[in-house]
Design a protein around this motif. Structure first.
Motif, short mmCIF file in Angstrom:
data_model
loop_
_atom_site.label_atom_id
_atom_site.label_comp_id
_atom_site.label_asym_id
_atom_site.label_seq_id
_atom_site.Cartn_x
_atom_site.Cartn_y
_atom_site.Cartn_z
N LEU A 202 34.03 42.45 71.08
CA LEU A 202 33.66 42.13 69.75
C LEU A 202 32.98 40.80 69.64
O LEU A 202 31.93 40.55 68.96
CB LEU A 202 34.76 42.45 68.63
CG LEU A 202 35.02 43.85 68.54
CD1 LEU A 202 36.21 43.92 67.45
CD2 LEU A 202 34.05 44.99 68.18
N ASP A 203 33.75 40.04 70.12
CA ASP A 203 33.35 38.56 70.07
C ASP A 203 32.16 38.28 70.98
O ASP A 203 31.13 37.51 70.29
CB ASP A 203 34.49 37.65 70.93
CG ASP A 203 35.77 37.64 70.21
OD1 ASP A 203 35.75 37.93 69.01
OD2 ASP A 203 36.87 37.20 70.76
N LEU A 205 29.78 40.52 71.20
CA LEU A 205 28.64 41.14 70.54
C LEU A 205 28.03 40.65 69.34
O LEU A 205 27.06 40.38 68.97
CB LEU A 205 29.25 42.74 70.08
CG LEU A 205 29.34 43.75 71.03
CD1 LEU A 205 29.90 44.87 70.41
CD2 LEU A 205 27.93 44.34 71.74
N ASP A 206 29.11 39.81 68.80
CA ASP A 206 28.87 39.02 67.59
C ASP A 206 28.08 37.82 67.81
O ASP A 206 27.59 37.08 66.80
CB ASP A 206 30.18 38.56 67.08
CG ASP A 206 30.18 38.31 65.60
OD1 ASP A 206 29.36 38.73 64.81
OD2 ASP A 206 30.61 37.23 65.19
N LEU A 207 27.92 37.41 69.04
CA LEU A 207 27.10 36.22 69.41
C LEU A 207 25.79 36.74 69.91
O LEU A 207 25.07 35.65 70.15
CB LEU A 207 27.92 35.42 70.46
CG LEU A 207 29.06 34.62 69.87
CD1 LEU A 207 30.02 34.26 71.00
CD2 LEU A 207 28.90 33.64 68.86
N GLY A 208 25.32 37.96 70.46
CA GLY A 208 24.23 38.08 70.76
C GLY A 208 23.21 38.81 69.73
O GLY A 208 23.45 38.81 68.63
N ALA A 211 24.54 41.35 67.22
CA ALA A 211 25.45 41.29 66.28
C ALA A 211 24.90 41.89 64.77
O ALA A 211 23.71 42.00 64.37
CB ALA A 211 25.53 39.84 66.06
N ASN A 212 25.83 42.43 64.15
CA ASN A 212 25.64 42.89 62.81
C ASN A 212 26.61 43.14 61.90
O ASN A 212 27.94 43.19 62.61
CB ASN A 212 24.86 44.35 62.92
CG ASN A 212 25.79 45.58 63.66
OD1 ASN A 212 26.62 45.98 62.71
ND2 ASN A 212 25.53 45.67 64.86
N PHE A 215 29.56 45.87 62.78
CA PHE A 215 30.35 45.94 63.86
C PHE A 215 31.37 44.73 63.73
O PHE A 215 32.45 44.82 64.13
CB PHE A 215 29.67 45.23 65.19
CG PHE A 215 28.71 46.45 66.02
CD1 PHE A 215 28.64 47.61 65.32
CD2 PHE A 215 28.12 45.93 66.94
CE1 PHE A 215 27.68 48.50 65.90
CE2 PHE A 215 27.25 46.96 67.67
CZ PHE A 215 27.14 48.27 67.17
N LYS A 216 30.92 43.38 62.84
CA LYS A 216 31.84 42.60 62.52
C LYS A 216 33.00 43.11 61.62
O LYS A 216 34.02 42.42 61.72
CB LYS A 216 30.84 41.50 61.80
CG LYS A 216 31.85 40.08 62.02
CD LYS A 216 30.58 39.12 61.19
CE LYS A 216 31.53 37.72 61.07
NZ LYS A 216 31.78 37.06 62.27
#
Ligand SMILES: NC(=O)C1=CN([C@@H]2O[C@H](COP(=O)(O)OP(=O)(O)OC[C@H]3O[C@@H](n4cnc5c(N)ncnc54)[C@H](OP(=O)(O)O)[C@@H]3O)[C@@H](O)[C@H]2O)C=CC1
Ligand SMILES: O=CCCC(=O)O
Length: 293
Positions: A202-203, A205-208, A211-212, A215-216
């Motif tokens: 998740l971390d 994904l959140d930086l790429g 990220a949305n 998901f967050k």
């Protein structure tokens, strides 16, 4: 401005409360009438039936579960059609298919009333905060009349032209959302089953680039197995089904959506329909577990 409001589920309750907070006079109705009491405490009046609400209000908004509920509230005994007529507007914000919207629109027009469909993107929290995205279509004069209410309910409203376009846009959006939720669930399961930390996934994904907000927001609660319903899974599956039917009508191949729909159906069959739609993770997690040696 005075409005009627039919349907006080997760979304309707938050939306009607928001209108009351912003000084609208609101008359509410819900099939389970006891749910009106919370809104009465905020200043709402109660109508005994949908017809009763329409008789009292120039404009009536509906936020109901599915096509069958939307049709029932309009066409059944004590329904909207009994009181709609010249000078009255009906705005259905439920997520339904274009055919349902067209049927309601035609019936209302025949009685001399006007109709707008206005499904929304955004869930419980955006509804509470007046941050929905409104996807309206139908009678432009009624749409313009409703802008003060739409401005309270949403951060942006789109007028998409002829009836059916709002419904279709909403189904396309939710088809993408449901497929993304399946992709996230499979990714979390793959990470977990291949020895990676799903939280670290998740971390990352959140930086790429993918990220949305979904998901967050949903990722951490999915990892805790917590599925307090903001958007009930049964409604997401209904939207996948209606989107697939729109694909059928237009000969659009949608294998990703079709597979996602199967996962939502499986989740419903396991009794997860009233949980949040992110509970589809339980199905995909299960698939991973059963594949283990
Ligand atoms: N939750 C979300 O995040 C979002 C939902 N939507 C859409 O908004 C609509 C409402 O969703 P939500 O509030 O979550 O759903 P809920 O299940 O919380 O509420 C459904 C509402 O529909 C009413 N209803 C169901 N069947 C009938 C019927 N036959 N006759 C009359 N009333 C009926 C229920 O009444 P009762 O209380 O008596 O059961 C309730 O008021 C759905 O179309 C959904 O797809 C759109 C965007 C986001
Ligand atoms: O129809 C429900 C949509 C939920 C959302 O947009 O977060």
């Amino acid at each position: 401005m005075e409005v009627g409001f039919l349907g006080l589920g997760i979304m309707g309750k938050a939306m009607a409360a928001n209108l009351l907070r912003h000084g609208f006079r609101v008359t509410v109705w819900n099939r389970t009438l006891s749910k009106c009491q919370e809104l009465v405490a905020l200043g709402a009046a109660v109508g005994e039936t949908p017809a009763d609400v329409v008789a009292k209000c120039r404009y009536t908004i509906a936020m109901l579960s599915d096509p069958s509920a939307a049709l029932s509230v309009v066409f059944d005994k004590d329904g909207v059609l009994e009181q709609i007529g010249e000078g009255k507007g009906y705005v259905d914000m439920s997520t339904v298919d274009a055919a349902t919207s067209c049927k309601i629109s035609e019936a209302i027009k025949q009685k001399g009333g006007v109709f707008v469909e206005a499904p929304v993107s955004g869930s419980k929290k955006p509804a509470e905060d007046g941050q929905l995205v409104i996807l309206a279509a139908g009678d432009k004069v009624l749409y313009d009349d409703m802008v003060p209410a739409f401005d309270v309910l949403g951060k942006k409203s789109f007028f998409l032209g002829e009836i059916g376009n709002g419904a279709k846009m909403k189904l396309v959006v939710n088809m993408i959302m449901g497929s993304m939720m399946n992709a996230l669930s499979e990714g979390l399961s793959l990470a977990d089953n291949s020895g990676l930390s799903p939280q670290t996934l998740l971390d990352v994904l959140d930086l790429g680039a993918i990220a949305n907000p979904m998901f967050k927001l949903k990722g951490p609660s999915m990892l805790q197995g917590s599925y307090n319903p903001a958007f009930p899974l049964k409604h997401q599956q209904k939207d996948m089904r209606l989107a697939l039917s729109l694909g059928d009508e237009n000969a659009v191949s949608m294998p990703v959506a079709a597979a996602s729909n199967e996962a939502f159906k499986k989740a419903r069959s396991l009794g997860l329909g009233d949980l949040d739609f992110s509970a589809v993770y339980e199905v995909l997690k299960g698939a991973g577990d059963s594949g283990k040696a």
